[in-house]
Scaffold this active site. Sequence first.
Site, PDB file in Angstrom:
ATOM      1  N   HIS A 106       0.873  -1.168   0.000  1.00 15.19           N
ATOM      2  CA  HIS A 106       0.000   0.000   0.000  1.00 15.19           C
ATOM      3  C   HIS A 106       0.914   1.223   0.000  1.00 15.19           C
ATOM      4  CE1 HIS A 106      -3.300  -2.645   1.952  1.00 15.19           C
ATOM      5  NE2 HIS A 106      -3.442  -2.602   0.651  1.00 15.19           N
ATOM      6  N   GLU A 109       1.659   3.373   3.072  1.00 15.20           N
ATOM      7  CA  GLU A 109       2.150   2.720   4.292  1.00 15.20           C
ATOM      8  C   GLU A 109       3.662   2.589   4.139  1.00 15.20           C
ATOM      9  OE1 GLU A 109      -0.224  -0.810   4.733  1.00 15.20           O
ATOM     10  OE2 GLU A 109      -2.089   0.325   4.615  1.00 15.20           O
ATOM     11  N   HIS A 214       3.359  -3.867   6.226  1.00 15.19           N
ATOM     12  CA  HIS A 214       2.319  -2.849   6.053  1.00 15.19           C
ATOM     13  C   HIS A 214       2.383  -1.821   7.179  1.00 15.19           C
ATOM     14  CE1 HIS A 214      -0.440  -4.559   2.848  1.00 15.19           C
ATOM     15  NE2 HIS A 214       0.470  -5.515   2.987  1.00 15.19           N
ATOM     16  N   GLU A 301       2.031  -5.451  10.373  1.00 14.22           N
ATOM     17  CA  GLU A 301       1.695  -4.030  10.458  1.00 14.22           C
ATOM     18  C   GLU A 301       2.699  -3.380  11.414  1.00 14.22           C
ATOM     19  OE1 GLU A 301      -0.893  -2.683   8.828  1.00 14.22           O
ATOM     20  OE2 GLU A 301      -1.885  -4.507   8.102  1.00 14.22           O
ATOM     21  N   HIS A 517     -17.032 -69.737   6.868  1.00 14.09           N
ATOM     22  CA  HIS A 517     -17.268 -70.927   7.686  1.00 14.09           C
ATOM     23  C   HIS A 517     -16.145 -71.900   7.364  1.00 14.09           C
ATOM     24  CE1 HIS A 517     -21.799 -69.772   7.842  1.00 14.09           C
ATOM     25  NE2 HIS A 517     -21.150 -69.341   8.933  1.00 14.09           N
ATOM     26  N   GLU A 520     -16.568 -74.904   5.080  1.00 21.49           N
ATOM     27  CA  GLU A 520     -17.097 -74.683   3.731  1.00 21.49           C
ATOM     28  C   GLU A 520     -15.928 -74.250   2.864  1.00 21.49           C
ATOM     29  OE1 GLU A 520     -20.371 -71.973   4.204  1.00 21.49           O
ATOM     30  OE2 GLU A 520     -21.357 -73.253   5.693  1.00 21.49           O
ATOM     31  N   HIS A 626     -19.693 -69.230   0.224  1.00 19.35           N
ATOM     32  CA  HIS A 626     -20.032 -70.246   1.226  1.00 19.35           C
ATOM     33  C   HIS A 626     -20.232 -71.599   0.535  1.00 19.35           C
ATOM     34  CE1 HIS A 626     -20.977 -67.885   5.018  1.00 19.35           C
ATOM     35  NE2 HIS A 626     -20.659 -66.929   4.126  1.00 19.35           N
ATOM     36  N   GLU A 716     -23.581 -69.428  -2.314  1.00 20.62           N
ATOM     37  CA  GLU A 716     -23.374 -70.821  -1.938  1.00 20.62           C
ATOM     38  C   GLU A 716     -22.898 -71.545  -3.204  1.00 20.62           C
ATOM     39  OE1 GLU A 716     -23.896 -71.963   1.157  1.00 20.62           O
ATOM     40  OE2 GLU A 716     -24.919 -70.217   2.022  1.00 20.62           O
TER      41      GLU A 716
END
Length: 1671
Positions: A106, A109, A214, A301, A517, A520, A626, A716
């Site tokens: 600025h 500033e 600033h 600032e 299982h 199975e 399964h 299954e």
Amino acid sequence: MSACKQIYTYVSYKMFVFMFYLAFWGKCVAVSSLRIERDIDTSFYYNYTRLTSFMQNMVSLHPQIAKLHSIGKSVQNRDLWAIEISDNVSTEEVGEPKFKYVGNMHGNEVISRQVLIYLIQYLLENYNKDERVTKLVNSVDIFIMPSMNPDGFERAVEGQCDGVTGRANANNIDLNRNFPDQFDQFSGKNIQPETQTLIDWIEGTNFILSANLHGGSVVASYPWDDSPNHQSDYSAAPDDAVFQNLAKTYSFNHLTMHKPGKRCGDAFHDGITNGADWYDVPGGMQDYNYIHSNCFEITVELSCCKYPHRNELATEWNNNKKALLAYMEQIHTGINGQVVDAETGEAIPGAVISVVNINHNITADKHGYFWRLLVEGQYRFQVVKEGYENYESEEIRVPMGDGFTVKVEMKKLADSKPTASNAVYTLDMLVSQINRLRDSAHRETMTFTEPAAFKHHNQQELEYLLHHYSEEFPHITRLYDIGSSVEGRTLWVLEISDNPGKHELGEPEFKYIGNMHGNEVVGREMLIMLIDLLCKNYASNEFIAGLVNHTRIHIMPTMNPDGYAKGVLGDVWGTAGRANAHSIDLNRNFPDLYETTQINSHQEKETLAVMKWLEEYPFVLSANLHGGSLVANYPFDDGLKGTASFSKSPDDTTFIQLSEAYSLAHSTMHDGHPCPNISNEYFQDGITNGAHWYSVSGGMQDYNYVHTSCFEITIEVGCVKYPQATELPKFWAANKYPLLVYIGQVHKGVRGFVVDAATKSPIANASIEVEGIDHTVYTASGGDYWRLLAPGDYNLKASGPGYEAKTVAVHVSFDAATVVNFTLTKSPVLTWSDEEDFNIKENVDKKYLNNQEIQDELRMLAVPNSEIMEYKIIHKTPAGWAVPLVHLSKQLTNHDEDKPHLLLIGGLHGDDPVTIEMLMRLIRHILQGYLQEDPEIMQLLTMAHIHILPVLDPDGIFMAKLGDCSGAQNTGTSEFHSLSLLHEKLSALHEEFEKHKFNMVASFAAGGQYIVIPWENPTDGYHHTDDENIFQTLARAFADELPTIYSKDTCSRDLPSGIVHGSELKGDSNAVMMDEVYNTYHSLWLSIHMSCCKYPPGEKLPEIWMNTLTPMVNLMKTAVQGAHGKVTNGKGEILSNAEVKIDQHVHTHPTSPTGEFFFIMTEGSHIIELSAPGYETLTQRVLVEKNKVAHLQEIRLDQEVSKFQYHSYNNLRNFAKNLTQVCGKRLAAKNFGKSTSGQDLWMMEFGPDGDELVPSVLLVGGLHGDEGVGYEMSVQLVEHLCDNAEKDFLVKELLQSTRLHIIPTLNPDGLQLSEAGKCKSTTGHTNSNNRDLDQTFIVQDVNMTGVQEKETVALLDWLKTSINPTVTVIIRGGDMMVLYPHHTKTAPLGEVEKKRLINLGLAYTTVHPDMGNNNFRCNVSRGSMPVEMGILEASSYHTHSGSLMDYVYDTMHSAAISVYMSCCKYPAQDQLLDLWKQNRKPLVTVLKQASRSMHGVVKNTQRESMSRASLTIEGSTQIYPVDEQGRFWIYLAPGQYKVNVNCHGYKILSKTVTVEKDFESVEMTLTMEKEEVIVGYTRTFMVVGISIIVLLLFLVITTIMCLRNRKSTPYSSVGFRRLNVDDSDEDEIFGEVGIQKKSLIKNGTKEYRDYSDSEEEDHENKLFDSRLART
């Protein structure tokens, strides 16, 4: 005389020139001296031309370390100069971080511009001289741009502190609002040349750290600079901790920034602030740096004044120099290093470095170097680079200061093997092929490399095979585990994908699970064979390659290895090995939608492993294999009934399609007769709804569907659970194609991405919903999603956390998934709701609840939340509407006094339904916060009782009209706020006040944004109450979180804004309720107007709620802040009639029946005064922390003494001896002299040990013996101080911080002659010599004769050896008032002196029970002036000389007063107790005043004490000397003062000092600089001395000239003759004036001669004639 005047004028001119030269020479000496001391010239501002020359000059002087860059051009074609400073500036140093400072963004500033110019010079000129500078330049590549906006600077005006001239660039654009912004899609549209230059510089240079300087305040601000809702809210960047540390580094090294208090109208804790929390700045540069580069930037600032006068430049450079250096050094914090190839050691550029749990990445530079700023702590980081394996660090410790250096070595990924064909095998081609394989009866034949052997594999063999496939096919496989079984067997998963280990965006993830299982086993073996098929055919079969390339496949052959180990070969329908090692059926062990059973109430180890696996991967489709039948089973597996009945899921149609995909591809499953030799079951098309077959609670397929985005079915695969190995080829032949076809189903339905409209970034966890189907799936981390759907037309809706939902119509075919991408726009309300309001959907609804709906909802909420919520109807109106009351607390039934009761009221005015909605939403928020164990809510419910009355006037609300913002259309507006609580309409509310004694009440209103606090009607002429500070604190707690309250433009300029007292508002004089509850219950009532509109449209409610929640919660948190205590007597018995006074408040407040109290207080230190009838008053200090309760220990009051008696002076020695034993080292009693009759003069001394600098007080109890009241009150004071030194805070603090010298009486002789009860007697008034001692303190003069009184001499001798008393108090009797100097008619006191003496007197009178009520004077006829405020100048009361008060004031500069404390000079003994009660507190208070002053030490620049210094104060005639150590302590009234410090040989030092009311002393160290000496004299003395000498010479010469050059006077008549001089002599003396004289003679002017001597006349004529001849 004309010639004389000309000569005088000429000489005056010459004198003026000489004096000007002399003054200029003095100034040059001063400037020269200054420049010797400070090389940097701070006496002017650099314009563009000067700046350019300076930069070029610096580079030419330091070419080895400085290089000038023009980074770009401004609008007006000025260069944007930046100077680079480095030890090897001509080449780029590899591995050295880059830093930048940018100033003057600025243009007006300007301090930033100047200090950066000074910094450049400082760095360059101190390189290789200063170790710190050298280290910086050697280790950092520094870039400094003093001015980013040179065009603006050229327009700016020096001295304009708050202006805007020059702020913007030449196009009138604010450059710090011009960068592209993450939260503002409109930012960055009109990029300015300066902005584009910085963008290119930021993105083209690998800066690591930066600051943008600033002006206009003094604070370090850090990202984010704005927020999504663009309110002044804290907006934290991912690296918030780093940014705070950076900001603090600058602030703490700045000379003033970090200090507490207000600067430039703002107060920032530690001198730092989050940018958005201060004010919203879209398009700021600091955010752009952080988002678009590796650079961390803050905004600093530097000064309150944007363009101060140039004489402030030196101060500003001094303020910032250390901070500028310290901030640059932060570039070395965190972790840094280089990323290299592990094999070649070559640098890897562009690698991405991410720190775990911090959502911000940085990138290595082109040489592989990186710098990642971090605060001290433990971290892990990752490095990613395409073509390399990801690098993950061990946990490392980042130290404070210079960071941690690492070397990252990355391994290249193995080259991918080629697939079957180089042709592109698209997803459409893949799905088309899948569809052709779906029908087992008509599919085309495909040839694969088949598994070579069929056998059962135990765990060891399984693990061997999986490792084998992983090692043989590393380019498409990754073996990993998800945990282990109960017996410790690993649960292995083999991933098959073209990029294993990585989720590829847009590629769905699929999984198969077998052997759940244990007995199975067919599914287990089928999956092993599937792995073999996929791996061995990937390189030769384009279909398999396409399937693998387009899908990430995860295969888990066994979920139950423990059960498998127990299975029995040949088992058909058995159960051996079915369960896990704990005998738990894993397919009954998952959490269930409908039923919690004994089996699924606790999850097994294998179950938990799978559940965790589901959370880690975005699976889309799955199957669980399964055995024991032949069917595809789909959700739900159970239902509400818990029996075998159809239980339809929302996606029933899609599940049927998925199940059919497997069934129809199977050679026999689709026939529907699974096991004809074993059972008669029939499944149409080979599929079944799970629950329709039989009910299974706790099944895995349902868990997948309900809790994730994954669709799963259970297949299954065969009628025999554990067949012989010879049967396996038949199972493989039947299941091979179905397994492949089912994987392909993952590519059906809809797929796409959900991205952010502004950033195009992916939105993770966005929800995808289908209209009419109550099931939501969610996007993966990359924003990609897959929504399985059967063919048809659908409305698809996408919504993300914080985004506005978007709906599109979509057609789904049987082919590859339809691509639908969503671009969502951020919704500030929804984002906020997700982040701040627990995503409570009802709280973002856009509708109002009616009275019945309010009752219904509160009733429903109260049942499940009964632990913390009570709900009741406290009143029903004649119309039948309810007035509900909600009580929220973790201690509903226990109403302890240590917790405040807070009451929030809505609908008070009957025309503001918006307030009801806000309070209903608050109730939901608190309840949800409790359920989610939100720390803020948990703390509130633990520390307070929250009572919420959503609607007080339901009748009026019923009459309100939607859209009526002012309430003008409502004919039912109530006047409740104007009614007393005792009114029958408010009886229910009155009953609640009686029960709870609410500590804080907030009634919410609308029709504006402002807050009203008491008084509503002026009281004693005041608009504010005793509790103004806490009212303001509570009001600000709300308003600071809703800053629009402070703006007049928020609603209407005709409406109030900010925080106002009701008594200051017009048209509301009938309001009484707020004042009434304050007076009756000490309830702090605020009326909070939260919305401009009283009944806004429903669409506005979510936004109003978003703006209101945080203020509401912050108000309640602040209302919890305070102190709690319990008052008892010495026996521990409750004092229910005790009273409490806070700080300097006028009013006291009773304790509860249990002797307890709770007061809401401001943060900080407070004094609580406790009293009870018959008990000694006690003070306690309480320190209140923010949002916390200070719990005082049980406070015990001692019983009051029932009567007093006078202390005999003869026994004073024994009395003092006894007290010293009680007080110990705190009290010293000493005899400092003798009276006229030889009696001891006693002094009691309190105070800290040693030579510590503390204020001192001299209190003299009696100068006149007939004023016995002063003597006795002094003795009682000593006893009181001793007794309460440990119990009473004020007494303890007083004795620790002040030296007290108490003389009970200076006139013991007179005291012993006088008699108690003789109020007007003068017996004993004088001493034994009949002298009034108060007329004997006269400053001694050498000419004075006579002997001083012994008492006077004794006191004066003591005063000579002691430190000057800061305050002196002389106690008198016979009147009621306070006198201050002088007793003599002297010149009026200065304003400062009068102010401080009156302030000291007020400290006494304002707390005195009578004087504080304006009861002054006993005999108003005495004295010439009426007393004002109980304080009077002494000469107006009694004129005499020799007063002790005047003496200590004039000679010792002590603030002295005389206190007349009793109308009776020597009251009767039975009056002493009452007198003591009246004067105890005033005495202690006035003694305490001594510490509320200005104190410090005077030193020189060598830190040596200045014992010869003195202080003066503008407006005061007093001169205050310092002690031998240069110390001083001066009592001053509150205010601002200019203090001058003087000492011979030193420059006068001036300081402005502010003494604040009710604050402790202002402490200062005053440093004096020596005067410059020339040939043994100061410069000032030399200049003045030379000037005087020259002036004398001027007068002498002028006199001579005038006497020698008179022409027009007839000298002969007075006996004078002309002196003849030679021409040369005349010219020598007169110069040009002599020439003028000769020209006058030539023109015939006659000269005067003395005719009295003819000879001399003739001689003179001859001489003169000869001169004429020569000319």
